[in-house]
Write a protein that holds these residues in place. Structure first.
Motif, PDB file in Angstrom:
ATOM      1  N   GLY A 111       0.820  -1.215   0.000  1.00  0.00           N
ATOM      2  CA  GLY A 111       0.000   0.000   0.000  1.00  0.00           C
ATOM      3  C   GLY A 111       0.849   1.259   0.000  1.00  0.00           C
ATOM      4  O   GLY A 111       0.527   2.241  -0.686  1.00  0.00           O
ATOM      5  N   ASN A 112       1.945   1.249   0.757  1.00  0.00           N
ATOM      6  CA  ASN A 112       2.846   2.407   0.767  1.00  0.00           C
ATOM      7  C   ASN A 112       3.441   2.649  -0.617  1.00  0.00           C
ATOM      8  O   ASN A 112       3.600   3.797  -1.051  1.00  0.00           O
ATOM      9  N   ALA A 113       3.769   1.543  -1.292  1.00  0.00           N
ATOM     10  CA  ALA A 113       4.284   1.679  -2.667  1.00  0.00           C
ATOM     11  C   ALA A 113       3.214   2.286  -3.574  1.00  0.00           C
ATOM     12  O   ALA A 113       3.509   3.111  -4.444  1.00  0.00           O
ATOM     13  N   GLY A 161       5.321  -6.632  -6.053  1.00  0.00           N
ATOM     14  CA  GLY A 161       5.922  -7.546  -5.087  1.00  0.00           C
ATOM     15  C   GLY A 161       5.038  -8.741  -4.833  1.00  0.00           C
ATOM     16  O   GLY A 161       4.555  -9.390  -5.778  1.00  0.00           O
ATOM     17  N   PRO A 162       4.744  -8.999  -3.558  1.00  0.00           N
ATOM     18  CA  PRO A 162       3.966 -10.204  -3.230  1.00  0.00           C
ATOM     19  C   PRO A 162       2.460 -10.012  -3.372  1.00  0.00           C
ATOM     20  O   PRO A 162       1.696 -10.956  -3.135  1.00  0.00           O
ATOM     21  N   GLY A 163       2.009  -8.808  -3.734  1.00  0.00           N
ATOM     22  CA  GLY A 163       0.568  -8.572  -3.778  1.00  0.00           C
ATOM     23  C   GLY A 163       0.165  -7.653  -4.917  1.00  0.00           C
ATOM     24  O   GLY A 163       0.817  -7.580  -5.963  1.00  0.00           O
ATOM     25  N   LYS A 164      -0.895  -6.928  -4.687  1.00  0.00           N
ATOM     26  CA  LYS A 164      -1.412  -6.010  -5.689  1.00  0.00           C
ATOM     27  C   LYS A 164      -2.087  -4.843  -4.976  1.00  0.00           C
ATOM     28  O   LYS A 164      -2.422  -4.931  -3.781  1.00  0.00           O
ATOM     29  N   PHE A 165      -2.297  -3.751  -5.715  1.00  0.00           N
ATOM     30  CA  PHE A 165      -3.024  -2.617  -5.126  1.00  0.00           C
ATOM     31  C   PHE A 165      -3.894  -1.953  -6.188  1.00  0.00           C
ATOM     32  O   PHE A 165      -3.632  -2.046  -7.394  1.00  0.00           O
ATOM     33  N   SER A 166      -4.945  -1.305  -5.715  1.00  0.00           N
ATOM     34  CA  SER A 166      -5.830  -0.500  -6.557  1.00  0.00           C
ATOM     35  C   SER A 166      -5.882   0.906  -5.978  1.00  0.00           C
ATOM     36  O   SER A 166      -5.899   1.075  -4.756  1.00  0.00           O
ATOM     37  N   LYS A 172      -4.906 -13.076   1.913  1.00  0.00           N
ATOM     38  CA  LYS A 172      -6.206 -12.659   2.435  1.00  0.00           C
ATOM     39  C   LYS A 172      -6.133 -11.318   3.158  1.00  0.00           C
ATOM     40  O   LYS A 172      -7.170 -10.762   3.534  1.00  0.00           O
ATOM     41  N   ALA A 173      -4.933 -10.804   3.353  1.00  0.00           N
ATOM     42  CA  ALA A 173      -4.769  -9.541   4.074  1.00  0.00           C
ATOM     43  C   ALA A 173      -5.082  -8.365   3.152  1.00  0.00           C
ATOM     44  O   ALA A 173      -4.644  -8.334   1.999  1.00  0.00           O
ATOM     45  N   LYS A 174      -5.844  -7.419   3.677  1.00  0.00           N
ATOM     46  CA  LYS A 174      -6.207  -6.230   2.900  1.00  0.00           C
ATOM     47  C   LYS A 174      -6.020  -5.003   3.771  1.00  0.00           C
ATOM     48  O   LYS A 174      -6.472  -4.966   4.915  1.00  0.00           O
ATOM     49  N   VAL A 175      -5.364  -3.987   3.208  1.00  0.00           N
ATOM     50  CA  VAL A 175      -5.100  -2.742   3.935  1.00  0.00           C
ATOM     51  C   VAL A 175      -5.566  -1.570   3.073  1.00  0.00           C
ATOM     52  O   VAL A 175      -5.235  -1.494   1.879  1.00  0.00           O
ATOM     53  N   THR A 176      -6.318  -0.657   3.660  1.00  0.00           N
ATOM     54  CA  THR A 176      -6.788   0.552   2.973  1.00  0.00           C
ATOM     55  C   THR A 176      -6.125   1.779   3.587  1.00  0.00           C
ATOM     56  O   THR A 176      -6.154   1.953   4.821  1.00  0.00           O
ATOM     57  N   GLN A 177      -5.506   2.589   2.763  1.00  0.00           N
ATOM     58  CA  GLN A 177      -4.823   3.803   3.231  1.00  0.00           C
ATOM     59  C   GLN A 177      -5.254   4.982   2.354  1.00  0.00           C
ATOM     60  O   GLN A 177      -5.372   4.848   1.131  1.00  0.00           O
ATOM     61  N   SER A 178      -5.478   6.127   2.971  1.00  0.00           N
ATOM     62  CA  SER A 178      -5.879   7.334   2.250  1.00  0.00           C
ATOM     63  C   SER A 178      -5.006   8.510   2.671  1.00  0.00           C
ATOM     64  O   SER A 178      -4.631   8.618   3.848  1.00  0.00           O
ATOM     65  N   VAL A 213      -5.705   3.997  -1.497  1.00  0.00           N
ATOM     66  CA  VAL A 213      -5.042   2.803  -2.020  1.00  0.00           C
ATOM     67  C   VAL A 213      -5.501   1.599  -1.202  1.00  0.00           C
ATOM     68  O   VAL A 213      -5.428   1.616   0.034  1.00  0.00           O
ATOM     69  N   VAL A 214      -5.980   0.577  -1.883  1.00  0.00           N
ATOM     70  CA  VAL A 214      -6.352  -0.687  -1.247  1.00  0.00           C
ATOM     71  C   VAL A 214      -5.331  -1.734  -1.701  1.00  0.00           C
ATOM     72  O   VAL A 214      -5.226  -2.034  -2.896  1.00  0.00           O
ATOM     73  N   ALA A 215      -4.565  -2.262  -0.743  1.00  0.00           N
ATOM     74  CA  ALA A 215      -3.512  -3.235  -1.047  1.00  0.00           C
ATOM     75  C   ALA A 215      -3.898  -4.606  -0.504  1.00  0.00           C
ATOM     76  O   ALA A 215      -4.498  -4.712   0.578  1.00  0.00           O
ATOM     77  N   GLU A 216      -3.540  -5.649  -1.260  1.00  0.00           N
ATOM     78  CA  GLU A 216      -3.861  -7.011  -0.848  1.00  0.00           C
ATOM     79  C   GLU A 216      -2.644  -7.910  -1.008  1.00  0.00           C
ATOM     80  O   GLU A 216      -1.950  -7.860  -2.022  1.00  0.00           O
ATOM     81  N   VAL A 217      -2.425  -8.701   0.015  1.00  0.00           N
ATOM     82  CA  VAL A 217      -1.449  -9.788  -0.043  1.00  0.00           C
ATOM     83  C   VAL A 217      -2.117 -10.998   0.568  1.00  0.00           C
ATOM     84  O   VAL A 217      -2.417 -11.011   1.781  1.00  0.00           O
TER      85      VAL A 217
END
Length: 503
Positions: free
Chosen positions: A16-18, A41-46, A64-70, A58-62
């Motif tokens: 997500g930081n990326a 890297g190991p996941g994806k982001f939208s 089953k883990a999902k992190v949302t940052q604004s 940004v919503v990042a997933e690796v």
């Protein structure tokens, strides 16, 4: 939560930081960061954007883990201001709409919307909500001074005529319904027109304007120029399919880039005259999806004011004498500099930037000076990079000077092109007071305004001496066959010429 899930959560934050960093980089370059399922890297982001709120999410997933940052970020609308206080109407042109760019590497103007209302209701409405229609003034019968201390009255509404009566009780006429004091009104003349000054809408005018019937006079927008460069033209720019735009219709402005901070002036040209007093709304849409919007009443061209008179010095000081107008000893016409005898021509290369494709090898640029069509090599035909100088003295009346530039590189498919300063499609000759083109350098090269930074004011207007001229060459693109090329940046060769009298 399992250990694997905790690890994935940490990784998701990193992804997500990326994504946030990518978004900031995109916005800094004037682009939209919106994207779906970008692998990193190991996941994806939208990434999604709320341009109105200047918000990036940004919503990042690796796994089953999902992190949302604004975060809040600087969109083009935060780095630019749309200013209309200097705007005015002249003929079929709205002049001097201004975008002031203050931050980010660049802002990219992708679309414009221009709407207008020329109805009598709209044109009569002032910005404070009052009405500008002047009241008619009565014209009285010219009967001179009444005799014998009497007064004039207008008698008989069916057949009005002016008579002189005793003032006491109007001699019985004050009771007549149609009689009134003073000479009879024989006509009326229009009231004085109010000078219309461009102004922005207020809450009062906004409400009243919404009640006016929309009338666009059947007019259309046919061309838009920004900083001296045409960014929309019906039938040619950005493509031959570009059509004249009606009120409120979308206008594609060819992704006009604003790189240097400063003022970018925009002129909007119509198919027919645009009336002073028309209400206009201009919306600018940027490539990062943010917008700016202004609604304003279109004013008259401002009057030129005379300079204040110079006061004479006191206590015996002498009155200053006006300076005589300068005689520059030359004139510039269509890329030819005509020079009087006993004047010298000094040239300085301000810069040159041209490559074989994006990030390709540098293309060589050389130049020749042609005097009365007799050409000779400058700087021994060496490759020019900036800083080169040359001076020659003219001893013939009306000598014509022009510059012929040559760009060449054998390893670039034997590329070779000559362009003379008389080719006004590929060479711009600028004198003091003209607007420099606001063009980004091709492939990340230095922009033409950067080359001219020592010779421009904050509005991008050329500020050089009356005896100087700047020539901007486009050597890499053939605009005869590719008139809409975005590679045309007019900084392949930049030369400053100074013509001064030999002392």
């Amino acid at each position: 939560m399992s250990t694997a899930d905790n690890v994935n959560l940490v990784k998701a934050r990193a992804v997500g930081n990326a994504g946030l960093q990518r978004a900031l980089n995109q916005l800094n370059n004037g682009l939209s960061p919106a994207i779906t399922d970008m692998t990193f890297g190991p996941g994806k982001f939208s990434t999604t954007v709320d341009a109105e709120s200047s918000l990036v999410t940004v919503v990042a997933e690796v796994g089953k883990a999902k992190v949302t940052q604004s975060i809040n970020a600087d969109f083009a609308q935060n780095c630019c201001d749309l200013i209309v206080e200097e705007t005015y109407a002249v003929g079929n042109v709205i002049k001097n709409v201004k975008i002031e760019k203050l931050c980010n590497v660049q802002a990219i103007l992708s679309k414009m919307y221009v709407s207008w209302n020329s109805s009598s209701c709209a044109t009569a409405l002032l910005c404070d909500g009052t009405n500008s229609e002047p009241e008619a003034q009565p014209i009285y019968e010219d009967v001179g001074t009444p005799p014998n201390n009497k007064i004039w009255i207008c008698h008989n509404g069916n057949n009005p005529h002016t008579i002189a009566v005793n003032p006491n009780g109007w001699n019985g006429h004050d009771g007549h319904v149609d009689d009134y004091l003073g000479p009879c009104v024989i006509g009326e003349e229009p009231g004085s027109q109010i000078d219309i000054v461009t102004c922005e809408e207020s809450a009062e005018s906004q409400t009243l304007l919404s009640n006016c019937v929309q009338d666009d006079d059947g007019n259309t927008v046919v061309q838009i120029d920004m900083a001296g460069t045409t960014i929309f033209q019906a039938g040619s720019i950005p493509t031959p399919a570009a059509q004249a735009a009606g009120s409120g219709e979308e206008i594609d402005v060819a992704n006009a880039a604003m790189t240097d901070n400063g003022n970018y002036y925009i002129d909007v040209m119509f198919a027919q005259p645009i009336a002073v007093g028309t209400w206009v709304t201009i919306t600018t849409e940027f490539a990062d999806a943010s917008t700016l919007n202004k609604t304003f009443k279109l004013g008259d061209q401002p009057q030129q004011t005379e300079p204040d008179p110079v006061e004479p010095e006191e206590e015996g000081g002498e009155d200053p004498e006006p300076e005589p107008p300068a005689d520059e000893g030359f004139e510039v016409e269509n890329g030819i500099v005509v020079v009087d005898p006993s004047y010298q021509v000094a040239m300085q290369v301000l810069g040159s930037a041209i490559t074989c494709g994006t990030n390709g090898p540098e293309v060589n640029v050389a130049a020749e000076l042609c005097t009365n069509n007799s050409c000779s090599a400058l700087w021994q035909n060496s490759d020019l990079d900036g800083g080169e100088t040359y001076t020659t003295t003219n001893d013939q009346p009306g000598s014509e000077y022009k510059i012929r530039a040559h760009a060449y590189l054998n390893s670039c498919a034997n590329f070779s092109r000559y362009v003379e300063s008389t080719d006004t499609l590929h060479v711009k000759s600028l004198v003091n007071g003209q607007q420099a083109p606001a063009l980004a350098g091709f492939g990340g090269q230095q922009s033409v305004q950067s080359f001219l930074s020592n010779y421009l004011n904050d509005a991008g207007v050329v500020t050089i001496d009356p005896d100087q001229v700047i020539m901007l060459f486009e050597l890499g693109t053939n605009l005869n066959t590719n008139p809409n090329s975005t590679a045309a940046d007019f900084q392949d060769l930049v030369i400053l010429m100074t013509i001064s009298e030999v002392e």
